[in-house]
Scaffold this motif. Structure first.
Motif, PDB file in Angstrom:
ATOM      1  N   GLN A 245       2.300   9.169   2.682  1.00  7.24           N
ATOM      2  CA  GLN A 245       2.642   7.786   2.986  1.00  7.24           C
ATOM      3  C   GLN A 245       3.974   7.382   2.361  1.00  7.24           C
ATOM      4  OE1 GLN A 245      -0.932   5.694   1.773  1.00  7.24           O
ATOM      5  NE2 GLN A 245      -2.179   6.884   3.181  1.00  7.24           N
ATOM      6  N   GLU A 246       4.296   7.954   1.184  1.00  5.76           N
ATOM      7  CA  GLU A 246       5.596   7.691   0.569  1.00  5.76           C
ATOM      8  C   GLU A 246       6.733   8.226   1.432  1.00  5.76           C
ATOM      9  OE1 GLU A 246       4.556   7.656  -4.198  1.00  5.76           O
ATOM     10  OE2 GLU A 246       4.715   9.575  -3.158  1.00  5.76           O
TER      11      GLU A 246
ATOM     12  N   ARG B  82      -4.640   6.712  -6.347  1.00  9.63           N
ATOM     13  CA  ARG B  82      -5.377   5.526  -5.899  1.00  9.63           C
ATOM     14  C   ARG B  82      -4.471   4.342  -5.553  1.00  9.63           C
ATOM     15  NH1 ARG B  82     -10.744   5.942  -6.152  1.00  9.63           N
ATOM     16  NH2 ARG B  82     -11.679   7.598  -7.412  1.00  9.63           N
TER      17      ARG B  82
ATOM     18  N   HIS C 287      -8.684   9.250   2.393  1.00 16.97           N
ATOM     19  CA  HIS C 287      -7.680   8.185   2.365  1.00 16.97           C
ATOM     20  C   HIS C 287      -8.169   6.972   3.137  1.00 16.97           C
ATOM     21  CE1 HIS C 287      -6.154   8.881   6.561  1.00 16.97           C
ATOM     22  NE2 HIS C 287      -6.713  10.054   6.341  1.00 16.97           N
TER      23      HIS C 287
ATOM     24  N   GLN D  10      -1.707  14.316   5.312  1.00 14.62           N
ATOM     25  CA  GLN D  10      -2.516  13.188   4.863  1.00 14.62           C
ATOM     26  C   GLN D  10      -3.778  13.648   4.132  1.00 14.62           C
ATOM     27  OE1 GLN D  10      -2.039   9.285   5.407  1.00 14.62           O
ATOM     28  NE2 GLN D  10      -3.000  10.110   3.589  1.00 14.62           N
TER      29      GLN D  10
ATOM     30  N   ASP E  34       6.711   3.788  -6.902  1.00 17.15           N
ATOM     31  CA  ASP E  34       7.501   3.496  -5.703  1.00 17.15           C
ATOM     32  C   ASP E  34       8.993   3.600  -5.997  1.00 17.15           C
ATOM     33  OD1 ASP E  34       5.088   2.886  -4.467  1.00 17.15           O
ATOM     34  OD2 ASP E  34       5.389   0.709  -4.541  1.00 17.15           O
TER      35      ASP E  34
ATOM     36  N   GLN F 181      -5.644   4.210   3.820  1.00 17.36           N
ATOM     37  CA  GLN F 181      -4.488   3.757   4.582  1.00 17.36           C
ATOM     38  C   GLN F 181      -4.036   4.836   5.559  1.00 17.36           C
ATOM     39  OE1 GLN F 181      -2.188   0.399   2.130  1.00 17.36           O
ATOM     40  NE2 GLN F 181      -1.444   2.460   1.730  1.00 17.36           N
TER      41      GLN F 181
ATOM     42  N   CYS G  95      -1.290  13.071   0.852  1.00 14.25           N
ATOM     43  CA  CYS G  95      -2.019  11.797   0.882  1.00 14.25           C
ATOM     44  C   CYS G  95      -1.095  10.606   0.588  1.00 14.25           C
ATOM     45  CB  CYS G  95      -3.230  11.846  -0.055  1.00 14.25           C
ATOM     46  SG  CYS G  95      -4.476  10.597   0.358  1.00 14.25           S
ATOM     47  N   ARG G  96      -1.152  10.042  -0.622  1.00 10.01           N
ATOM     48  CA  ARG G  96      -0.191   8.975  -0.914  1.00 10.01           C
ATOM     49  C   ARG G  96       1.234   9.497  -0.750  1.00 10.01           C
ATOM     50  NH1 ARG G  96       1.303   4.325  -4.860  1.00 10.01           N
ATOM     51  NH2 ARG G  96       3.523   4.748  -5.034  1.00 10.01           N
TER      52      ARG G  96
ATOM     53  N   ASN H 284       0.475   9.968 -11.787  1.00 10.08           N
ATOM     54  CA  ASN H 284       0.022   8.588 -11.612  1.00 10.08           C
ATOM     55  C   ASN H 284      -0.270   7.973 -12.969  1.00 10.08           C
ATOM     56  OD1 ASN H 284      -0.386   8.218  -8.566  1.00 10.08           O
ATOM     57  ND2 ASN H 284      -1.467  10.128  -8.935  1.00 10.08           N
TER      58      ASN H 284
ATOM     59  N   GLY I 213      -1.331  12.768  -4.316  1.00 11.58           N
ATOM     60  CA  GLY I 213      -2.148  11.622  -3.956  1.00 11.58           C
ATOM     61  C   GLY I 213      -2.343  10.720  -5.163  1.00 11.58           C
TER      62      GLY I 213
ATOM     63  N   ASN J 132      -1.556   2.210  -3.904  1.00 11.72           N
ATOM     64  CA  ASN J 132      -0.857   2.382  -2.638  1.00 11.72           C
ATOM     65  C   ASN J 132       0.600   1.972  -2.743  1.00 11.72           C
ATOM     66  OD1 ASN J 132      -3.184   3.226  -1.078  1.00 11.72           O
ATOM     67  ND2 ASN J 132      -3.919   1.116  -1.248  1.00 11.72           N
TER      68      ASN J 132
END
Length: 258
Positions: free
Chosen positions: A116-117, A67, A180, A218, A91, A182, A112-113, A11, A65, A69
């Motif tokens: 979601q990805e 922060r 999380h 998640q 992304d 979202q 986690c993120r 990140n 994961g 989104n």
């Protein structure tokens, strides 16, 4: 034989105007000690790395994961204040990377993120703040406390009877942490939800029809991964998948020059 190479998605962080690509020690430790693979950090920015070269350079990927989104434009919605901050560079790397891995059968583990990805890459939509939904609990990380308190086990996850996660864990339900905000709103056709929290929030999934390891969770299994009875089999299975991919790569015939 050299260890299988696992690319850990980083990140972007800024401290005192100094920009850095950051990877958590917990993730590195879990990959090195539980998956028994070589952990290597990937700067998730298309200016520096391309999806094809990543696929050719690694045997598996850990989608961590973070922060920021996934930007809602990636699943056809407008951004609002509730969606929080974004990382469009990440992304641009991870979403096509997931799709390519699915088609190739190359292993990845989403956290986690990262969960979601994978969901978004497979056509799902996300809700920006699931604690605002009727009947849902607050899944966010506690704002105060020690690291042990923040990553403490907080709710059950129930798996589909006889499903992938049930077989992997050897149990129909487990206890996990939760950090999380979202959550998956509408799952894409290939994003197969295989485990849920007591309030119905999707917590474990795999990609239907994927030829390789495509599990995502998640929660944060990297915490205490070597000792946790839920984290250990997950990272161990991921390591096995990465080694299988590495062995296949090593046994592939070399192209002869003209």
């Amino acid at each position: 034989m050299a260890r299988a190479r696992v690319g850990i998605i980083t990140n972007q962080v800024v401290r005192d105007d100094y920009r850095a690509h950051s990877g958590g020690v917990m993730c590195v430790q879990a990959v090195a000690e539980v998956s028994d693979c070589l952990p290597l950090l990937i700067p998730a920015d298309p200016r520096y790395v391309g999806v094809e070269e990543l696929l050719d350079s690694f045997d598996g990927f850990l989608l961590t994961g973070g922060r920021p989104n996934v930007h809602p434009e990636e699943y056809g919605e407008d951004a609002t204040e509730a969606h929080g901050t974004f990382d469009r560079a990440r992304d641009s790397v991870t979403l096509p990377l997931v799709r390519a891995c699915v088609e190739r059968g190359q292993p990845f583990l989403g956290i986690c993120r990262g969960f979601q990805e994978v969901a978004v890459a497979m056509g799902s939509t996300l809700h920006p703040e699931i604690r605002d939904l009727p009947g849902r609990m607050n899944h966010r990380m506690p704002p105060d406390g020690t690291i042990e308190e923040k990553f403490a086990l907080r709710h059950k996850v129930t798996f589909a009877e006889g499903g992938v996660f049930h077989k992997l864990m050897g149990a129909p339900e487990v206890m996990t942490n939760t950090l999380h905000g979202q959550g998956v709103s509408c799952a894409g056709k290939r994003f197969h939800i295989d485990g849920t929290a007591p309030d119905g929030t999707p917590e474990a999934a795999y990609v239907d029809g994927a030829r390789g390891f495509s599990l995502s969770v998640q929660w944060h299994p990297e915490y205490n991964a070597a000792q946790d009875p839920v984290s250990r089999p997950l990272f161990a299975a991921f390591g096995d998948a990465a080694r299988s991919w590495a062995e296949g790569r090593a046994s592939a015939p070399m192209l002869k020059s003209a």
